[in-house]
Design a protein around this motif. Structure first.
Motif, PDB file in Angstrom:
ATOM      1  N   SER A   7      -9.275  -6.565   2.634  1.00 55.11           N
ATOM      2  CA  SER A   7      -8.084  -7.285   3.072  1.00 55.11           C
ATOM      3  C   SER A   7      -6.837  -6.445   2.871  1.00 55.11           C
ATOM      4  CB  SER A   7      -7.953  -8.600   2.291  1.00 55.11           C
ATOM      5  OG  SER A   7      -9.004  -9.478   2.603  1.00 55.11           O
ATOM      6  N   VAL A   8      -6.790  -5.740   1.753  1.00 52.98           N
ATOM      7  CA  VAL A   8      -5.654  -4.861   1.515  1.00 52.98           C
ATOM      8  C   VAL A   8      -5.620  -3.759   2.561  1.00 52.98           C
ATOM      9  CG1 VAL A   8      -4.563  -3.297  -0.122  1.00 52.98           C
ATOM     10  CG2 VAL A   8      -5.705  -5.354  -0.953  1.00 52.98           C
ATOM     11  N   ARG A   9      -6.796  -3.170   2.826  1.00 53.90           N
ATOM     12  CA  ARG A   9      -6.859  -2.069   3.779  1.00 53.90           C
ATOM     13  C   ARG A   9      -6.502  -2.526   5.182  1.00 53.90           C
ATOM     14  NH1 ARG A   9     -12.394   0.600   1.333  1.00 53.90           N
ATOM     15  NH2 ARG A   9     -11.374   1.837  -0.281  1.00 53.90           N
ATOM     16  N   ALA A  10      -6.741  -3.787   5.488  1.00 55.91           N
ATOM     17  CA  ALA A  10      -6.417  -4.308   6.813  1.00 55.91           C
ATOM     18  C   ALA A  10      -4.967  -4.763   6.895  1.00 55.91           C
ATOM     19  CB  ALA A  10      -7.350  -5.473   7.147  1.00 55.91           C
ATOM     20  N   GLY A  11      -4.223  -4.558   5.808  1.00 49.77           N
ATOM     21  CA  GLY A  11      -2.827  -4.949   5.818  1.00 49.77           C
ATOM     22  C   GLY A  11      -2.644  -6.444   5.661  1.00 49.77           C
ATOM     23  N   ARG A  12      -3.652  -7.151   5.094  1.00 55.72           N
ATOM     24  CA  ARG A  12      -3.578  -8.606   4.961  1.00 55.72           C
ATOM     25  C   ARG A  12      -3.360  -9.007   3.506  1.00 55.72           C
ATOM     26  NH1 ARG A  12      -8.088  -7.918   8.297  1.00 55.72           N
ATOM     27  NH2 ARG A  12      -9.495  -8.493   6.588  1.00 55.72           N
ATOM     28  N   LEU A  13      -2.727  -8.171   2.742  1.00 55.27           N
ATOM     29  CA  LEU A  13      -2.451  -8.491   1.353  1.00 55.27           C
ATOM     30  C   LEU A  13      -1.484  -9.656   1.288  1.00 55.27           C
ATOM     31  CD1 LEU A  13      -2.875  -7.579  -1.604  1.00 55.27           C
ATOM     32  CD2 LEU A  13      -0.815  -6.214  -1.344  1.00 55.27           C
ATOM     33  N   PRO A  14      -1.865 -10.782   0.668  1.00 53.82           N
ATOM     34  CA  PRO A  14      -0.975 -11.937   0.626  1.00 53.82           C
ATOM     35  C   PRO A  14       0.233 -11.672  -0.252  1.00 53.82           C
ATOM     36  CG  PRO A  14      -2.883 -12.306  -0.777  1.00 53.82           C
ATOM     37  CD  PRO A  14      -3.133 -11.030  -0.032  1.00 53.82           C
ATOM     38  N   ALA A  15       1.316 -12.350   0.052  1.00 52.34           N
ATOM     39  CA  ALA A  15       2.528 -12.186  -0.741  1.00 52.34           C
ATOM     40  C   ALA A  15       2.287 -12.709  -2.146  1.00 52.34           C
ATOM     41  CB  ALA A  15       3.680 -12.942  -0.093  1.00 52.34           C
ATOM     42  N   ALA A  16       2.708 -11.924  -3.119  1.00 58.14           N
ATOM     43  CA  ALA A  16       2.583 -12.330  -4.508  1.00 58.14           C
ATOM     44  C   ALA A  16       3.958 -12.687  -5.044  1.00 58.14           C
ATOM     45  CB  ALA A  16       1.978 -11.187  -5.337  1.00 58.14           C
ATOM     46  N   PRO A  17       4.036 -13.543  -6.046  1.00 59.10           N
ATOM     47  CA  PRO A  17       5.343 -13.855  -6.612  1.00 59.10           C
ATOM     48  C   PRO A  17       5.951 -12.614  -7.243  1.00 59.10           C
ATOM     49  CG  PRO A  17       3.582 -14.696  -8.007  1.00 59.10           C
ATOM     50  CD  PRO A  17       2.941 -14.220  -6.736  1.00 59.10           C
ATOM     51  N   PRO A  18       7.277 -12.559  -7.343  1.00 61.17           N
ATOM     52  CA  PRO A  18       7.910 -11.389  -7.952  1.00 61.17           C
ATOM     53  C   PRO A  18       7.342 -11.129  -9.339  1.00 61.17           C
ATOM     54  CG  PRO A  18       9.559 -12.795  -6.928  1.00 61.17           C
ATOM     55  CD  PRO A  18       8.262 -13.549  -6.896  1.00 61.17           C
ATOM     56  N   GLY A  19       7.067  -9.888  -9.621  1.00 59.55           N
ATOM     57  CA  GLY A  19       6.515  -9.516 -10.918  1.00 59.55           C
ATOM     58  C   GLY A  19       6.764  -8.051 -11.173  1.00 59.55           C
ATOM     59  N   PRO A  20       6.321  -7.546 -12.316  1.00 62.68           N
ATOM     60  CA  PRO A  20       6.548  -6.132 -12.623  1.00 62.68           C
ATOM     61  C   PRO A  20       5.929  -5.224 -11.567  1.00 62.68           C
ATOM     62  CG  PRO A  20       5.746  -7.339 -14.549  1.00 62.68           C
ATOM     63  CD  PRO A  20       5.590  -8.248 -13.383  1.00 62.68           C
ATOM     64  N   VAL A  21       6.640  -4.197 -11.229  1.00 61.68           N
ATOM     65  CA  VAL A  21       6.109  -3.214 -10.284  1.00 61.68           C
ATOM     66  C   VAL A  21       4.929  -2.498 -10.940  1.00 61.68           C
ATOM     67  CG1 VAL A  21       6.647  -1.076  -9.043  1.00 61.68           C
ATOM     68  CG2 VAL A  21       8.338  -2.911  -9.163  1.00 61.68           C
ATOM     69  N   PRO A  22       3.831  -2.279 -10.213  1.00 61.01           N
ATOM     70  CA  PRO A  22       2.649  -1.635 -10.829  1.00 61.01           C
ATOM     71  C   PRO A  22       2.963  -0.242 -11.331  1.00 61.01           C
ATOM     72  CG  PRO A  22       2.432  -1.745  -8.439  1.00 61.01           C
ATOM     73  CD  PRO A  22       3.601  -2.605  -8.800  1.00 61.01           C
ATOM     74  N   TRP A  23       2.262   0.145 -12.399  1.00 65.05           N
ATOM     75  CA  TRP A  23       2.452   1.464 -12.984  1.00 65.05           C
ATOM     76  C   TRP A  23       1.557   2.449 -12.248  1.00 65.05           C
ATOM     77  CZ3 TRP A  23       0.442   5.455 -16.183  1.00 65.05           C
ATOM     78  CH2 TRP A  23       1.396   6.171 -16.917  1.00 65.05           C
ATOM     79  N   VAL A  24       2.182   3.398 -11.556  1.00 65.91           N
ATOM     80  CA  VAL A  24       1.455   4.394 -10.778  1.00 65.91           C
ATOM     81  C   VAL A  24       1.879   5.778 -11.249  1.00 65.91           C
ATOM     82  CG1 VAL A  24       0.916   5.275  -8.484  1.00 65.91           C
ATOM     83  CG2 VAL A  24       1.357   2.823  -8.800  1.00 65.91           C
ATOM     84  N   ALA A  25       0.908   6.565 -11.715  1.00 68.17           N
ATOM     85  CA  ALA A  25       1.179   7.909 -12.214  1.00 68.17           C
ATOM     86  C   ALA A  25       1.104   8.917 -11.072  1.00 68.17           C
ATOM     87  CB  ALA A  25       0.173   8.278 -13.297  1.00 68.17           C
ATOM     88  N   MET A  26       2.013   9.875 -11.078  1.00 71.71           N
ATOM     89  CA  MET A  26       2.082  10.898 -10.038  1.00 71.71           C
ATOM     90  C   MET A  26       1.721  12.262 -10.620  1.00 71.71           C
ATOM     91  SD  MET A  26       5.365  12.097  -7.719  1.00 71.71           S
ATOM     92  CE  MET A  26       6.321  12.571  -9.167  1.00 71.71           C
ATOM     93  N   TYR A  27       0.587  12.782 -10.157  1.00 69.65           N
ATOM     94  CA  TYR A  27       0.153  14.134 -10.508  1.00 69.65           C
ATOM     95  C   TYR A  27       0.226  15.016  -9.261  1.00 69.65           C
ATOM     96  CZ  TYR A  27      -1.984  12.476 -14.922  1.00 69.65           C
ATOM     97  OH  TYR A  27      -2.219  11.952 -16.167  1.00 69.65           O
ATOM     98  N   HIS A  28       0.094  16.312  -9.481  1.00 70.96           N
ATOM     99  CA  HIS A  28      -0.002  17.266  -8.378  1.00 70.96           C
ATOM    100  C   HIS A  28      -1.195  18.196  -8.631  1.00 70.96           C
ATOM    101  CE1 HIS A  28       4.094  15.800  -7.657  1.00 70.96           C
ATOM    102  NE2 HIS A  28       3.990  16.285  -6.436  1.00 70.96           N
ATOM    103  N   SER A  29      -0.923  19.351  -9.222  1.00 75.59           N
ATOM    104  CA  SER A  29      -1.942  20.373  -9.436  1.00 75.59           C
ATOM    105  C   SER A  29      -2.503  20.293 -10.857  1.00 75.59           C
ATOM    106  CB  SER A  29      -1.327  21.751  -9.184  1.00 75.59           C
ATOM    107  OG  SER A  29      -2.232  22.788  -9.453  1.00 75.59           O
ATOM    108  N   VAL A  30      -3.771  20.704 -10.996  1.00 78.89           N
ATOM    109  CA  VAL A  30      -4.428  20.751 -12.305  1.00 78.89           C
ATOM    110  C   VAL A  30      -4.971  22.159 -12.496  1.00 78.89           C
ATOM    111  CG1 VAL A  30      -6.212  19.780 -13.786  1.00 78.89           C
ATOM    112  CG2 VAL A  30      -5.065  18.315 -12.111  1.00 78.89           C
ATOM    113  N   GLY A  31      -4.377  22.901 -13.425  1.00 76.01           N
ATOM    114  CA  GLY A  31      -4.799  24.283 -13.617  1.00 76.01           C
ATOM    115  C   GLY A  31      -3.858  25.023 -14.545  1.00 76.01           C
ATOM    116  N   ASP A  32      -3.672  26.307 -14.283  1.00 71.95           N
ATOM    117  CA  ASP A  32      -2.804  27.168 -15.091  1.00 71.95           C
ATOM    118  C   ASP A  32      -1.348  26.789 -14.839  1.00 71.95           C
ATOM    119  OD1 ASP A  32      -1.522  29.174 -16.453  1.00 71.95           O
ATOM    120  OD2 ASP A  32      -2.134  30.782 -15.091  1.00 71.95           O
TER     121      ASP A  32
END
Length: 254
Positions: A7-32
């Motif tokens: 349902s999410v992938r089809a863009g049918r995610l139902p509206a949720a009440p206002p709440g904390p924004v999800p915690w999403v970590a941003m990485y890039h490269s893993v190495g030296d």
């Protein structure tokens, strides 16, 4: 009400009440990371420390689609999103084995217009090779969510309309052809976003999009993320996770 990932992938995610924004970590490269002027690299050892810390605290890293689906079901309090930008080859060689070891999922944002190329958009620092088509397919086969980072890593807020539409729409079409699945996630290059870019991404059919700090645009098509780097020890990671709910204002639909 039960909400599926489909349902999410089809863009049918139902509206949720206002709440904390999800915690999403941003990485890039893993190495030296000895030559890292943009602070986009973590060593495998540091990444493992960070993933181990998540698990010790009863948290689990997942793809953004899985995170949003869980939140739509009223769940997901112990989940965090893990994203890796640009599609460096070291994602497969260094990050993926660690994600498997710690039972974590992730979203990998790639550039189908630069397959097998390098980070030519960075004027400083070393050239870092990008995944080929086979490398992206390998990551997808391992359960990694593949999202679009645009075609060629262009700042969409400075792009003319034809370029904007090509970066957003054509990249989705190319990835669908490459993996056999339409990507539902988009990531704004450089994290920069404006209302025009959000509109283009939504129009192209993406279910969500990630930025860095989108401010008033925060929502499903402009999710803020937290930069995670080599200097983020477990103590710093604890503070970033703990302070997130106060730094990010609530937003509907998330």
């Amino acid at each position: 009400m039960t909400v599926s990932v489909d349902s999410v992938r089809a863009g049918r995610l139902p509206a949720a009440p206002p709440g904390p924004v999800p915690w999403v970590a941003m990485y890039h490269s893993v190495g030296d990371c000895s030559d890292d002027p943009y602070r986009i690299t973590v060593t495998p050892e540091r990444l493992e420390e960070q993933l181990a810390w998540l698990r010790r605290r009863g948290l689990r890293g997942v793809s953004v689609t899985d995170l949003l689906a869980a939140r739509a079901r009223g769940e997901g309090r112990r989940l965090v999103g893990l994203t890796f930008d640009d599609g460096y080859t070291d994602f497969v060689t260094e990050a993926l084995p660690l994600l498997r070891r710690w039972d974590c999922g992730a979203t990998l944002f790639v550039l189908p217009g630069r397959l097998g190329g390098d980070n030519a958009w960075d004027p400083l620092g070393p050239r870092k090779p990008l995944l080929t088509a086979d490398g992206i397919r390998h990551a997808a086969a391992e359960g990694v969510e593949i999202g679009s980072h645009g075609l060629t890593h262009v700042d969409l807020t400075r792009a003319d309309q034809p370029t904007l539409e090509a970066e957003v729409t054509e990249s989705r079409a190319r990835l669908a052809e490459l993996t056999g699945t339409r990507p539902e996630g988009f990531c704004y290059p450089y994290g920069t976003v404006d209302a025009r870019a959000v509109q283009a991404v939504r129009k192209a059919g993406y279910a969500y999009a990630c930025a860095i700090d989108p401010g008033a645009l925060t929502g499903p098509h402009a999710l803020p993320r937290v930069h995670i780097g080599q200097n983020d020890t477990t103590w710093r990671l604890y503070l970033k996770h703990r302070l997130h709910r106060w730094r990010r204002r609530p937003a509907g639909g998330l």
